[in-house]
Scaffold this motif. Structure first.
Motif, mmCIF file in Angstrom:
data_model
loop_
_atom_site.group_PDB
_atom_site.id
_atom_site.type_symbol
_atom_site.label_atom_id
_atom_site.label_comp_id
_atom_site.label_asym_id
_atom_site.label_seq_id
_atom_site.Cartn_x
_atom_site.Cartn_y
_atom_site.Cartn_z
ATOM 1 N N ARG A 40 -0.647 6.472 -10.897
ATOM 2 C CA ARG A 40 0.290 5.342 -10.984
ATOM 3 C C ARG A 40 1.770 5.735 -11.027
ATOM 4 N NH1 ARG A 40 -0.361 -0.063 -11.997
ATOM 5 N NH2 ARG A 40 1.396 -1.078 -13.024
ATOM 6 N N PRO A 41 2.175 6.754 -11.801
ATOM 7 C CA PRO A 41 3.610 7.060 -11.879
ATOM 8 C C PRO A 41 4.249 7.504 -10.555
ATOM 9 C CG PRO A 41 2.421 8.126 -13.681
ATOM 10 C CD PRO A 41 1.391 7.550 -12.751
ATOM 11 N N TRP A 42 3.481 8.092 -9.662
ATOM 12 C CA TRP A 42 4.056 8.614 -8.424
ATOM 13 C C TRP A 42 3.464 7.994 -7.161
ATOM 14 C CZ3 TRP A 42 0.065 10.740 -5.740
ATOM 15 C CH2 TRP A 42 -1.014 11.218 -6.480
ATOM 16 N N ALA A 43 2.529 7.087 -7.291
ATOM 17 C CA ALA A 43 1.815 6.538 -6.128
ATOM 18 C C ALA A 43 2.737 5.831 -5.142
ATOM 19 C CB ALA A 43 0.709 5.595 -6.595
ATOM 20 N N ALA A 44 3.627 4.986 -5.625
ATOM 21 C CA ALA A 44 4.501 4.228 -4.717
ATOM 22 C C ALA A 44 5.415 5.163 -3.926
ATOM 23 C CB ALA A 44 5.330 3.212 -5.503
ATOM 24 N N THR A 45 6.008 6.134 -4.611
ATOM 25 C CA THR A 45 6.889 7.082 -3.928
ATOM 26 C C THR A 45 6.097 7.908 -2.922
ATOM 27 O OG1 THR A 45 8.315 7.185 -5.852
ATOM 28 C CG2 THR A 45 8.501 8.993 -4.279
ATOM 29 N N PHE A 46 4.909 8.342 -3.324
ATOM 30 C CA PHE A 46 4.083 9.150 -2.427
ATOM 31 C C PHE A 46 3.691 8.366 -1.176
ATOM 32 C CE2 PHE A 46 -0.091 10.569 -0.939
ATOM 33 C CZ PHE A 46 0.208 11.892 -0.638
ATOM 34 N N ILE A 47 3.260 7.121 -1.344
ATOM 35 C CA ILE A 47 2.830 6.341 -0.180
ATOM 36 C C ILE A 47 4.017 6.046 0.732
ATOM 37 C CG2 ILE A 47 2.973 3.965 -1.050
ATOM 38 C CD1 ILE A 47 0.026 5.363 0.906
ATOM 39 N N MET A 48 5.193 5.811 0.154
ATOM 40 C CA MET A 48 6.368 5.540 0.977
ATOM 41 C C MET A 48 6.745 6.780 1.788
ATOM 42 S SD MET A 48 10.269 4.154 0.180
ATOM 43 C CE MET A 48 9.810 3.524 -1.367
ATOM 44 N N ALA A 122 6.547 -3.266 1.563
ATOM 45 C CA ALA A 122 5.519 -3.207 0.520
ATOM 46 C C ALA A 122 5.752 -2.021 -0.410
ATOM 47 C CB ALA A 122 4.130 -3.119 1.159
ATOM 48 N N ALA A 123 6.055 -0.877 0.162
ATOM 49 C CA ALA A 123 6.279 0.320 -0.661
ATOM 50 C C ALA A 123 7.519 0.168 -1.528
ATOM 51 C CB ALA A 123 6.393 1.549 0.236
ATOM 52 N N LEU A 124 8.557 -0.416 -0.982
ATOM 53 C CA LEU A 124 9.795 -0.592 -1.739
ATOM 54 C C LEU A 124 9.592 -1.557 -2.916
ATOM 55 C CD1 LEU A 124 12.806 0.127 -1.892
ATOM 56 C CD2 LEU A 124 13.249 -1.864 -0.446
ATOM 57 N N ILE A 125 8.939 -2.685 -2.652
ATOM 58 C CA ILE A 125 8.672 -3.653 -3.723
ATOM 59 C C ILE A 125 7.765 -3.027 -4.775
ATOM 60 C CG2 ILE A 125 7.590 -5.872 -4.279
ATOM 61 C CD1 ILE A 125 8.500 -6.810 -1.465
ATOM 62 N N TRP A 126 6.779 -2.273 -4.334
ATOM 63 C CA TRP A 126 5.857 -1.618 -5.254
ATOM 64 C C TRP A 126 6.598 -0.624 -6.144
ATOM 65 C CZ3 TRP A 126 1.532 2.223 -3.481
ATOM 66 C CH2 TRP A 126 0.670 2.505 -4.554
ATOM 67 N N GLU A 127 7.538 0.102 -5.534
ATOM 68 C CA GLU A 127 8.310 1.086 -6.297
ATOM 69 C C GLU A 127 9.238 0.402 -7.308
ATOM 70 O OE1 GLU A 127 10.097 5.291 -4.993
ATOM 71 O OE2 GLU A 127 11.129 3.582 -4.082
ATOM 72 N N PRO A 130 6.401 -2.620 -9.733
ATOM 73 C CA PRO A 130 5.007 -2.229 -9.520
ATOM 74 C C PRO A 130 3.962 -3.250 -9.959
ATOM 75 C CG PRO A 130 6.065 -0.815 -11.156
ATOM 76 C CD PRO A 130 7.117 -1.705 -10.599
ATOM 77 N N ASP A 131 4.269 -4.049 -10.961
ATOM 78 C CA ASP A 131 3.267 -4.990 -11.479
ATOM 79 C C ASP A 131 3.450 -6.419 -10.991
ATOM 80 O OD1 ASP A 131 1.969 -2.983 -12.987
ATOM 81 O OD2 ASP A 131 3.518 -3.145 -14.536
ATOM 82 N N SER A 132 4.369 -6.627 -10.052
ATOM 83 C CA SER A 132 4.641 -7.998 -9.607
ATOM 84 C C SER A 132 3.566 -8.496 -8.644
ATOM 85 C CB SER A 132 6.010 -8.065 -8.933
ATOM 86 O OG SER A 132 5.973 -7.440 -7.669
ATOM 87 N N ALA A 133 3.432 -9.807 -8.610
ATOM 88 C CA ALA A 133 2.494 -10.437 -7.675
ATOM 89 C C ALA A 133 2.929 -10.182 -6.235
ATOM 90 C CB ALA A 133 2.421 -11.934 -7.948
#
Length: 170
Positions: A40-48, A122-127, A130-133
């Motif tokens: 979770r702490p690095w997933a958004a950055t990694f996927i982007m 999607a990646a930017l919003i997730w980063e 992260p918990d938003s709908a």
């Protein structure tokens, strides 16, 4: 000329392998990895970051596939005009190629939307949230588009086999 054709076919297969192999890696390795709570702490950055790298690889592959595919088609005596006049319907190989090109067109459109708009958003919003709908909604949509492309890619491979084996079955 035969040597040039064989090199073109080799490049075509190599580009398809890299493109489809990359998608398989993302679906079978990266996505399960980032779903792990420990990631979770690095997933958004990694996927982007990995998405941006693979986007470059994927579009280079699309370019190679387009160029080598057009040459291979020409070498085998198939001409673009046959698709516009309906003449292709008389050749079982051209019919399979027609359906393959339709799927390729769909993949290009879906890839462009996914790679240049939806995926980065999607990646930017997730980063950022992260918990938003909204992050969840965009991630799910991006994931669905990626899976749709992977399935279409498998259809393209099937139709490629049909092209080199004489046409569609049955």
């Amino acid at each position: 000329m035969l040597t040039l054709y064989l090199v073109s076919v080799w490049l075509h297969i190599l580009a398809a392998t890299v493109w489809i192999g990359g998608m398989a890696f993302l679906v079978l390795v990266v996505v399960p990895l980032i779903r792990n709570p420990e990631s979770r702490p690095w997933a958004a950055t990694f996927i982007m970051r990995s998405g941006l790298k693979f986007r470059t690889v994927g579009w280079v592959c699309f370019g190679l596939l387009s160029g080598t595919g057009a040459f291979n088609m020409w070498f085998r005596g198939l001409r673009w005009g046959a698709f516009f006049t309906g003449e292709y319907r008389e050749n079982p190989i051209a019919v399979a190629l027609f359906y393959k090109l339709l799927l390729v067109g769909a993949v290009l459109v879906i890839s462009a939307v996914h790679d240049f708009w939806l995926g980065p958003r999607a990646a930017l919003i997730w980063e950022q949230q992260p918990d938003s709908a909204e992050a969840t909604r965009f991630r799910r949509l991006a994931s669905r588009m990626g899976r749709a492309n992977a399935l279409l890619a498998l259809g393209i491979v099937f139709l490629a086999v049909c092209v080199v084996r004489g046409g569609l079955p049955g």
